[in-house]
Write an enzyme that holds these catalytic residues in place. Structure first.
Site, short mmCIF file in Angstrom:
data_model
loop_
_atom_site.label_atom_id
_atom_site.label_comp_id
_atom_site.label_asym_id
_atom_site.label_seq_id
_atom_site.Cartn_x
_atom_site.Cartn_y
_atom_site.Cartn_z
N THR A 28 -16.05 -1.68 -3.07
CA THR A 28 -16.47 -1.88 -4.47
C THR A 28 -17.95 -2.26 -4.54
OG1 THR A 28 -15.66 -4.16 -4.35
CG2 THR A 28 -14.20 -2.53 -5.40
N ILE A 105 -10.35 5.90 2.11
CA ILE A 105 -10.50 7.32 2.51
C ILE A 105 -11.94 7.78 2.35
CG2 ILE A 105 -8.11 7.86 1.89
CD1 ILE A 105 -9.13 9.09 -0.73
N HIS A 121 -4.81 5.95 5.57
CA HIS A 121 -4.52 6.86 4.44
C HIS A 121 -5.35 8.13 4.51
CE1 HIS A 121 -2.84 3.20 2.06
NE2 HIS A 121 -1.99 3.69 2.94
N THR A 191 -8.18 -6.22 0.02
CA THR A 191 -6.93 -5.48 -0.20
C THR A 191 -5.92 -6.39 -0.90
OG1 THR A 191 -5.04 -4.34 0.83
CG2 THR A 191 -6.15 -6.01 2.17
N SER A 192 -5.16 -5.77 -1.81
CA SER A 192 -4.12 -6.54 -2.52
C SER A 192 -2.83 -6.58 -1.71
CB SER A 192 -3.85 -5.90 -3.89
OG SER A 192 -3.31 -4.60 -3.70
N1 APR Z 1 -14.66 -8.40 -2.03
C1 APR Z 1 -13.44 -8.90 -1.78
N2 APR Z 1 -12.31 -8.48 -2.42
C2 APR Z 1 -12.47 -7.52 -3.35
C3 APR Z 1 -13.72 -6.95 -3.69
C4 APR Z 1 -14.85 -7.45 -2.98
N3 APR Z 1 -16.09 -6.99 -3.21
N4 APR Z 1 -13.52 -6.03 -4.67
C5 APR Z 1 -12.20 -6.01 -4.93
N5 APR Z 1 -11.57 -6.91 -4.14
C6 APR Z 1 -10.14 -7.16 -4.01
C7 APR Z 1 -9.37 -7.13 -5.30
O1 APR Z 1 -9.27 -8.45 -5.82
C8 APR Z 1 -7.99 -6.64 -4.82
O2 APR Z 1 -7.17 -7.74 -4.41
O3 APR Z 1 -9.65 -6.10 -3.22
C9 APR Z 1 -8.31 -5.82 -3.58
C10 APR Z 1 -8.18 -4.32 -3.82
O4 APR Z 1 -6.81 -4.07 -3.98
P1 APR Z 1 -6.33 -2.62 -4.42
O5 APR Z 1 -7.17 -2.15 -5.55
O6 APR Z 1 -4.83 -2.70 -4.57
O7 APR Z 1 -6.71 -1.70 -3.18
P2 APR Z 1 -5.92 -1.58 -1.82
O8 APR Z 1 -5.26 -2.86 -1.44
O9 APR Z 1 -6.86 -0.98 -0.84
O10 APR Z 1 -4.82 -0.47 -2.21
C11 APR Z 1 -4.07 0.06 -1.17
O11 APR Z 1 -3.18 1.67 -2.72
O12 APR Z 1 -3.33 3.35 -4.28
C12 APR Z 1 -3.23 3.08 -2.96
O13 APR Z 1 -3.92 4.57 -1.32
C13 APR Z 1 -4.41 3.62 -2.22
O14 APR Z 1 -5.35 2.78 -0.16
C14 APR Z 1 -4.95 2.41 -1.48
C15 APR Z 1 -3.76 1.49 -1.45
#
Ligand code: APR
Ligand code: ZN
Length: 250
Positions: A28, A105, A121, A191-192
Site C-alpha cells: 500500500t 502478486i 498466490h 496481512t489481515s
Molecule cells: N502497513 C501495515 N499494515 C498495513 C498497511 C501498511 N502500510 N496497509 C494495510 N495494512 C494492513 C491492513 O490493516 C490489513 O490488515 O494490511 C492488511 C491487508 O489485509 P488484506 O487487504 O486482507 O490483504 P491480504 O491479507 O494480503 O489478503 C489476502 O486475499 O483477496 C485475497 O488474494 C488476495 O492475497 C490476497 C488475500
C-alpha cells in the site's frame, strides 16, 4: 512504539534465520490498494463483489469483465518498491533473511532485488495461453489495455495468479512451509490473515519470536489464535522497517 521497535531491532540483531510473511499491506505504501482496509478494493462498489470477479468461474464466464477489473485494479502502472521491500533486500543481503512468503502478486519484492520469494498466490509477471500454453510477460498483457489478451494462436491468455476456487502451487507451499518451520524469527506484516490456506502456513512456525506489524487492528479474528504470543507493532510496515538498522554479524 519506540520500545517495540527496539525489541524488533534486538530480535533481528540476534537472528540469522528470519522469514517474512507478507500481504497486500506491504504494497500500500507503493500506491497499491489492499483488499480489506476501509479504503480497500473489497469495500469499493462494483457490479460484482471483487471476490467473485477474482474467481476461476468468473474468469471463464466473464473474461472481459475479469480483465477490466484486473487491468484497472491489479495491473497498476509505475508502482515501485517501498521502504519495506528495500529493507528486506538489505536483510537478505546480510544473510539474515532467508525467505519472503508473500500473498501479493505484484512482483515488487523481486523488483526491489529480493531473491528468495515464495509467491503463494502467483504473480502478474507470468501469463500463459489457455490453448497452446505459450508464455507471455506482463507488458504483453498490459498492451491490451484491459481488453482480453489473446495469444498469437488465437487462444485466450490467463495470468498465473491463484484465483478463488483454485489451489495453491504445492511446490511453492512446501518451500514456504519449510522456510517458516526452520526460521527463528517470523515477521508477519500487512496481512489481515483472512485467506486460507495462505494464512494457515504461519502455524508451521515453531520458534518463539513472532512479530506482527499492522497499521490497524484488522487481523481476522479466526487468526488471533495463531498470533496470540506475538510482539504486535501497530504501524505502517514501511515506516517500521525503515527504523531498523541491518547490522552485519561477524
Ligand atoms: N502497513 C501495515 N499494515 C498495513 C498497511 C501498511 N502500510 N496497509 C494495510 N495494512 C494492513 C491492513 O490493516 C490489513 O490488515 O494490511 C492488511 C491487508 O489485509 P488484506 O487487504 O486482507 O490483504 P491480504 O491479507 O494480503 O489478503 C489476502 O486475499 O483477496 C485475497 O488474494 C488476495 O492475497 C490476497 C488475500
Ligand atoms: Zn496460444
Amino acid at each position: 512504539m519506540e520500545d517495540k521497535i527496539t525489541k524488533l531491532q534486538n530480535l533481528i540483531d540476534n537472528s540469522q534465520n528470519i522469514v517474512f510473511f507478507g500481504g497486500a499491506g506491504v504494497s500500500t505504501e507503493s500506491g497499491l490498494k489492499d483488499f480489506r482496509s476501509v479504503d480497500g478494493l473489497y469495500h469499493m462498489k462494483y457490479d460484482y463483489p471483487p471476490e467473485t470477479i477474482l474467481s476461476h468461474s468468473f474468469f471463464y464466464e466473464n473474461t472481459k469483465e475479469f480483465y477490466r477489473f484486473y487491468f484497472d485494479k491489479l495491473l497498476v502502472d509505475g508502482i515501485k518498491p517501498n521502504a519495506a521491500h528495500k529493507k528486506l533486500v538489505e536483510l537478505e543481503k546480510a544473510g539474515k533473511l532467508k525467505a519472503i512468503v508473500t500473498q501479493n502478486i505484484d512482483g515488487l519484492h523481486q523488483l526491489a532485488g529480493s531473491k528468495c520469494v515464495y509467491e503463494l498466490h502467483g504473480t502478474v509477471a507470468k501469463n500463459r495461453c489457455e490453448r497452446c500454453r505459450a508464455f507471455y510477460n506482463v507488458d504483453y498483457i498490459k498492451s491490451f489495455n484491459g481488453d482480453v489478451p489473446t495469444c498469437k494462436c488465437g487462444g485466450t491468455i490467463k495470468p498465473e495468479v491463484v484465483l478463488y476456487e483454485e489451489g495453491l502451487d504445492q511446490n511453492t507451499v512446501n518451500k514456504a512451509v519449510k522456510a517458516i518451520a526452520s526460521s527463528d524469527l517470523l515477521i508477519v506484516a500487512g496481512t489481515s490473515l483472512t485467506v486460507y490456506p495462505a494464512s494457515g502456513l504461519i502455524r508451521f512456525f515453531g520458534g518463539k519470536n513472532l512479530v506482527v506489524i499492522n497499521k490497524d487492528d484488522t487481523i481476522n479474528n479466526d487468526a488471533i489464535g495463531l498470533i496470540k504470543d506475538a510482539l504486535f507493532i501497530k504501524g505502517k510496515v514501511g515506516e517500521v522497517l525503515s527504523k531498523i538498522v541491518v547490522n552485519i554479524s561477524e
